[in-house]
Design an enzyme around this catalytic site. Structure first.
Site, PDB file in Angstrom:
ATOM      1  N   LEU A  74       0.244  -4.577   4.536  1.00 35.67           N
ATOM      2  CA  LEU A  74       0.735  -5.741   5.291  1.00 35.67           C
ATOM      3  C   LEU A  74      -0.319  -6.343   6.218  1.00 35.67           C
ATOM      4  CD1 LEU A  74       4.409  -4.542   6.017  1.00 35.67           C
ATOM      5  CD2 LEU A  74       3.601  -6.032   4.180  1.00 35.67           C
ATOM      6  N   CYS A 136       8.281  -2.844   1.959  1.00 38.94           N
ATOM      7  CA  CYS A 136       6.888  -2.524   1.639  1.00 38.94           C
ATOM      8  C   CYS A 136       6.727  -1.003   1.536  1.00 38.94           C
ATOM      9  CB  CYS A 136       5.953  -3.080   2.716  1.00 38.94           C
ATOM     10  SG  CYS A 136       4.235  -2.586   2.437  1.00 38.94           S
TER      11      CYS A 136
HETATM   12  C1  SIN Z   1       1.377  -4.675   1.242  1.00 37.71           C
HETATM   13  O1  SIN Z   1       0.914  -5.505   2.052  1.00 37.71           O
HETATM   14  O2  SIN Z   1       1.125  -3.469   1.351  1.00 37.71           O
HETATM   15  C2  SIN Z   1       2.220  -5.130   0.101  1.00 37.71           C
HETATM   16  C3  SIN Z   1       3.436  -5.862   0.546  1.00 37.71           C
HETATM   17  C4  SIN Z   1       4.715  -5.278   0.131  1.00 37.71           C
HETATM   18  O3  SIN Z   1       4.777  -4.435  -0.762  1.00 37.71           O
HETATM   19  O4  SIN Z   1       5.741  -5.665   0.681  1.00 37.71           O
END
Ligand code: SIN
Length: 321
Positions: A74, A136
């Site tokens: 994220l 996530c």
């Molecule tokens: C990430 O930023 O790790 C991916 C986003 C997600 O899976 O929601």
């Protein structure tokens, strides 16, 4: 005359059913040099927190036989930089394409806090809806620990609802035994709809180094490998909650895959990982849907949920094999 591509996802009127998925499209401005943003029904921003984040240690991406593992964590510019530096440019480009801002926090309380900031800045940003990322798989706080935990899930969704009147779509995790209760809980807590699915837990081992490829060990699997999983859950959610609007996501790299989602009950689809393989993926999916509808003299509105209405068609397929 019926516009064959126009559709709705809950309160959102869409010029067409193809959106770019969060995390694969920057903040809406990344594909500017390939094709006009206004081509899309809409797009979803990378997940935004109140404060900027660097994300997880590299390597954060690994290619698999039928998709991609990511462990981005994220990473994002933070809400203020988005409002100041990204939103004005994107608004100049997007025409009728709907903008969904995807938000998250480290706790249910933080989900409420960022939603309140979105509400306060909604005129300046011009966003049409919020997508709430409680799914996530790559963060210790604020991801699947909330999205796969019924109590935390309800708390986060309820706090977003209390903070904003913007249409809210909750992005659901497939990393649970049953997605349907989470879709139901989202609706009960006031969501206008759901987006499903986010990525599945996965790992790849570097056999020479004898250790996981990703810096965090595990990551989230996306791409064609997860298409049947996403279609399965969209079908199940539509069957259980026929009135709940759905964005179908997961492994859409062709118009045929998008059609599967629409027939399973998605009101619109989000194209994600495919855009990393081919920056024209969204456009190709849309063009294919348009051709298919034109050839059959039908419309997106007519095909949404078609797989639940088997037997209603005058002409059933003839099986010869
Ligand atoms: C990430 O930023 O790790 C991916 C986003 C997600 O899976 O929601």
């Amino acid at each position: 005359m019926v516009d064959r591509l126009a559709t709705k996802c809950g309160p959102l009127e869409l010029a067409n059913p193809v959106l770019a998925a969060s995390g694969t499209f920057g903040y809406g401005d990344s594909f500017e040099r390939f094709w006009p943003l206004e081509t899309l029904g809409g797009f979803v921003t990378k997940t935004l927190f109140l404060a900027p984040r660097d994300g997880n240690p590299a390597p954060r991406i690994a290619e698999t036989s039928a998709g991609m593992l990511n462990s981005i964590g994220l990473a994002n510019v933070g809400w203020e930089a988005f409002v100041r530096e990204k939103a004005p440019r994107v608004n100049a480009l997007r025409g009728s394409a709907r903008m969904l801002v995807n938000i998250a926090g480290n706790s249910p309380e933080e989900f409420g806090e960022i939603a309140a900031r979105v509400e306060a800045d909604r005129e300046a940003v011009g966003c049409d809806a919020i997508e709430v990322n409680v799914s996530c798989p790559n963060v210790k706080e604020g991801g699947t620990n909330i999205g796969c935990h019924p109590g935390q899930f309800r708390d986060a969704v309820a706090r977003v609802r209390a903070a904003t009147t913007l249409p809210m779509f909750v992005k659901l995790s497939p990393n649970v035994a049953d997605v349907v209760p989470f879709a139901r809980a989202a609706a009960e807590e006031g969501a206008e709809g759901v987006s499903l699915i986010n990525t599945l837990y996965g790992m790849q081992i570097d056999t020479e180094l004898r250790r996981p490829v990703l810096g965090t060990g595990s990551g989230g699997l996306s791409g064609p490998a997860i298409l049947p999983v996403g279609v399965h859950w969209v079908y199940k959610v539509r069957a259980a909650l026929p009135e709940l609007p759905i964005f179908g996501i997961g492994g859409i790299s062709t118009w045929q895959a998008a059609l599967q989602y629409l027939m399973a009950g998605a009101d619109a689809v989000q194209v994600g990982t495919a855009s990393f393989v081919d920056p024209n993926a969204c456009r190709e999916v849309l063009a294919g849907l348009d051709r298919w509808c034109a050839m059959r003299n039908t419309s997106i509105g007519e095909i949404v949920g078609a797989a639940h209405r088997v037997g209603e068609r005058a002409e059933e397929p003839v099986w010869t094999g």
